[in-house]
Write a protein that holds these residues in place. Sequence first.
Motif, PDB file in Angstrom:
ATOM      1  N   GLY A 257       3.943  14.763  -6.514  1.00 25.85           N
ATOM      2  CA  GLY A 257       4.848  13.631  -6.614  1.00 25.85           C
ATOM      3  C   GLY A 257       4.522  12.661  -7.724  1.00 25.85           C
ATOM      4  O   GLY A 257       5.186  11.621  -7.849  1.00 25.85           O
ATOM      5  N   TRP A 258       3.555  12.992  -8.580  1.00 29.13           N
ATOM      6  CA  TRP A 258       3.169  12.024  -9.608  1.00 29.13           C
ATOM      7  C   TRP A 258       4.301  11.754 -10.588  1.00 29.13           C
ATOM      8  O   TRP A 258       4.455  10.619 -11.073  1.00 29.13           O
ATOM      9  CB  TRP A 258       1.900  12.478 -10.332  1.00 29.13           C
ATOM     10  N   VAL A 259       5.132  12.750 -10.860  1.00 29.26           N
ATOM     11  CA  VAL A 259       6.257  12.537 -11.778  1.00 29.26           C
ATOM     12  C   VAL A 259       7.237  11.528 -11.180  1.00 29.26           C
ATOM     13  O   VAL A 259       7.744  10.639 -11.877  1.00 29.26           O
ATOM     14  CB  VAL A 259       6.965  13.874 -12.084  1.00 29.26           C
ATOM     15  N   GLN A 260       7.515  11.647  -9.886  1.00 27.65           N
ATOM     16  CA  GLN A 260       8.415  10.711  -9.231  1.00 27.65           C
ATOM     17  C   GLN A 260       7.851   9.291  -9.216  1.00 27.65           C
ATOM     18  O   GLN A 260       8.607   8.310  -9.166  1.00 27.65           O
ATOM     19  CB  GLN A 260       8.702  11.175  -7.796  1.00 27.65           C
ATOM     20  N   ARG A 261       6.534   9.179  -9.268  1.00 26.49           N
ATOM     21  CA  ARG A 261       5.907   7.849  -9.238  1.00 26.49           C
ATOM     22  C   ARG A 261       5.791   7.211 -10.617  1.00 26.49           C
ATOM     23  O   ARG A 261       5.309   6.070 -10.739  1.00 26.49           O
ATOM     24  CB  ARG A 261       4.518   7.938  -8.595  1.00 26.49           C
ATOM     25  N   ILE A 262       6.209   7.884 -11.651  1.00 25.12           N
ATOM     26  CA  ILE A 262       6.098   7.320 -13.006  1.00 25.12           C
ATOM     27  C   ILE A 262       6.710   5.923 -13.103  1.00 25.12           C
ATOM     28  O   ILE A 262       6.106   5.017 -13.703  1.00 25.12           O
ATOM     29  CB  ILE A 262       6.691   8.290 -14.046  1.00 25.12           C
ATOM     30  N   PRO A 263       7.902   5.663 -12.551  1.00 25.13           N
ATOM     31  CA  PRO A 263       8.453   4.301 -12.647  1.00 25.13           C
ATOM     32  C   PRO A 263       7.549   3.231 -12.051  1.00 25.13           C
ATOM     33  O   PRO A 263       7.518   2.092 -12.540  1.00 25.13           O
ATOM     34  CB  PRO A 263       9.777   4.393 -11.877  1.00 25.13           C
ATOM     35  N   VAL A 264       6.815   3.574 -11.008  1.00 25.78           N
ATOM     36  CA  VAL A 264       5.881   2.616 -10.397  1.00 25.78           C
ATOM     37  C   VAL A 264       4.862   2.164 -11.432  1.00 25.78           C
ATOM     38  O   VAL A 264       4.591   0.959 -11.595  1.00 25.78           O
ATOM     39  CB  VAL A 264       5.168   3.254  -9.191  1.00 25.78           C
ATOM     40  N   HIS A 265       4.321   3.113 -12.141  1.00 27.25           N
ATOM     41  CA  HIS A 265       3.248   2.818 -13.092  1.00 27.25           C
ATOM     42  C   HIS A 265       3.772   2.289 -14.429  1.00 27.25           C
ATOM     43  O   HIS A 265       2.987   1.773 -15.234  1.00 27.25           O
ATOM     44  CB  HIS A 265       2.398   4.070 -13.297  1.00 27.25           C
TER      45      HIS A 265
ATOM     46  N   THR B  19      11.411   2.363  -7.937  1.00 34.58           N
ATOM     47  CA  THR B  19      10.202   2.238  -7.117  1.00 34.58           C
ATOM     48  C   THR B  19      10.562   1.986  -5.667  1.00 34.58           C
ATOM     49  O   THR B  19      10.026   2.639  -4.755  1.00 34.58           O
ATOM     50  CB  THR B  19       9.339   1.073  -7.650  1.00 34.58           C
ATOM     51  N   VAL B  20      11.478   1.073  -5.422  1.00 31.02           N
ATOM     52  CA  VAL B  20      11.891   0.772  -4.060  1.00 31.02           C
ATOM     53  C   VAL B  20      12.549   1.992  -3.428  1.00 31.02           C
ATOM     54  O   VAL B  20      12.327   2.310  -2.247  1.00 31.02           O
ATOM     55  CB  VAL B  20      12.844  -0.448  -4.056  1.00 31.02           C
ATOM     56  N   ALA B  21      13.350   2.707  -4.219  1.00 29.09           N
ATOM     57  CA  ALA B  21      14.036   3.888  -3.686  1.00 29.09           C
ATOM     58  C   ALA B  21      13.065   4.973  -3.226  1.00 29.09           C
ATOM     59  O   ALA B  21      13.358   5.730  -2.301  1.00 29.09           O
ATOM     60  CB  ALA B  21      14.989   4.446  -4.739  1.00 29.09           C
ATOM     61  N   LEU B  22      11.907   5.040  -3.854  1.00 29.63           N
ATOM     62  CA  LEU B  22      10.909   6.024  -3.438  1.00 29.63           C
ATOM     63  C   LEU B  22      10.448   5.796  -2.007  1.00 29.63           C
ATOM     64  O   LEU B  22       9.973   6.728  -1.344  1.00 29.63           O
ATOM     65  CB  LEU B  22       9.688   5.977  -4.379  1.00 29.63           C
TER      66      LEU B  22
ATOM     67  N   GLY C 277       0.781  -1.234   0.000  1.00 31.84           N
ATOM     68  CA  GLY C 277       0.000   0.000   0.000  1.00 31.84           C
ATOM     69  C   GLY C 277       0.809   1.277   0.000  1.00 31.84           C
ATOM     70  O   GLY C 277       0.244   2.356   0.240  1.00 31.84           O
ATOM     71  N   ALA C 278       2.101   1.207  -0.316  1.00 30.58           N
ATOM     72  CA  ALA C 278       2.951   2.396  -0.262  1.00 30.58           C
ATOM     73  C   ALA C 278       2.463   3.503  -1.188  1.00 30.58           C
ATOM     74  O   ALA C 278       2.695   4.690  -0.918  1.00 30.58           O
ATOM     75  CB  ALA C 278       4.393   2.029  -0.607  1.00 30.58           C
ATOM     76  N   PHE C 279       1.778   3.133  -2.272  1.00 31.07           N
ATOM     77  CA  PHE C 279       1.347   4.132  -3.247  1.00 31.07           C
ATOM     78  C   PHE C 279      -0.173   4.219  -3.358  1.00 31.07           C
ATOM     79  O   PHE C 279      -0.698   4.863  -4.263  1.00 31.07           O
ATOM     80  CB  PHE C 279       1.976   3.831  -4.614  1.00 31.07           C
TER      81      PHE C 279
END
Length: 259
Positions: free
Chosen positions: A217-225, A252-255, A147-149
């Motif tokens: 923070g959506w730009v930083q989450r791009i790798p997740v998606h 993703t883990v680094a976030l 549930g991190a994201f």
Amino acid sequence: MGDVVKEREGAPPRFFEAEAAGLRWLRDAEARGGVRIARVREVTATRIRLERIPSAPADRASARAFGAALAETHAAGATAFGAPPAGWEGPIYIGRLPQASAAEARWGAFYARDRVEAFLRPAVDAGNLAAEHVPIVERACAVIAEGAFDDDDPPARLHGDLWNGNVLFSPDGVVLIDPAAHGGHRETDLAMLELFGFPYLEEVVEGYRITHPLRDGWVQRIPVHQLHPLAVHAVGHGPAYGAALADAARRTVALCGGS
């Protein structure tokens, strides 16, 4: 010029019917300002016939209008994360690969299990994901599943395979084809546009944000998606995608403070 006909003898079960169901579900959002969707003229077990979309050069105004309309398509919603198109009880596909439907209340649980982990073994078996890269991808999936994201955004009505080949610029604006439609997170469609490149993407994002603000923070989450499309491509499109999948997993883990 006539309609576009796609035919495939020996297609997977209900392959073209699934495509038609996705197109019709997305088309239902047009009435509330969503993106225009190619019309289904006919569908059988071995073929689908669609309206032909005349082409036009990409331009900034159309890209911005597309972003605004995409936000409205997403806002049309879905019953759950992983939900298939309304009324469809058959299989769903991305490209030629089957993928699971779900009825999850939490995005992370659905996404990690059904959109990333499900493709890892096939990618390894294809020789495109190195065995030493599997642990970092599994770690990223664990973080996501925990549930991190997750946030309080309701399930969005996603196109689900939104790379630039499925986004057609016409004289009347953008038209979408070839979906893998399901209930998901709105950032996933935007991340796929970024992954494969899209003309005037900054205008798409601006049009989207004016219509529906994106979370900080959506730009930083791009790798997740991007894990999902990278995992899918790692199954059938070469080891470069396996390496890119591992890199996105590390980011993703680094976030979450890991390494």
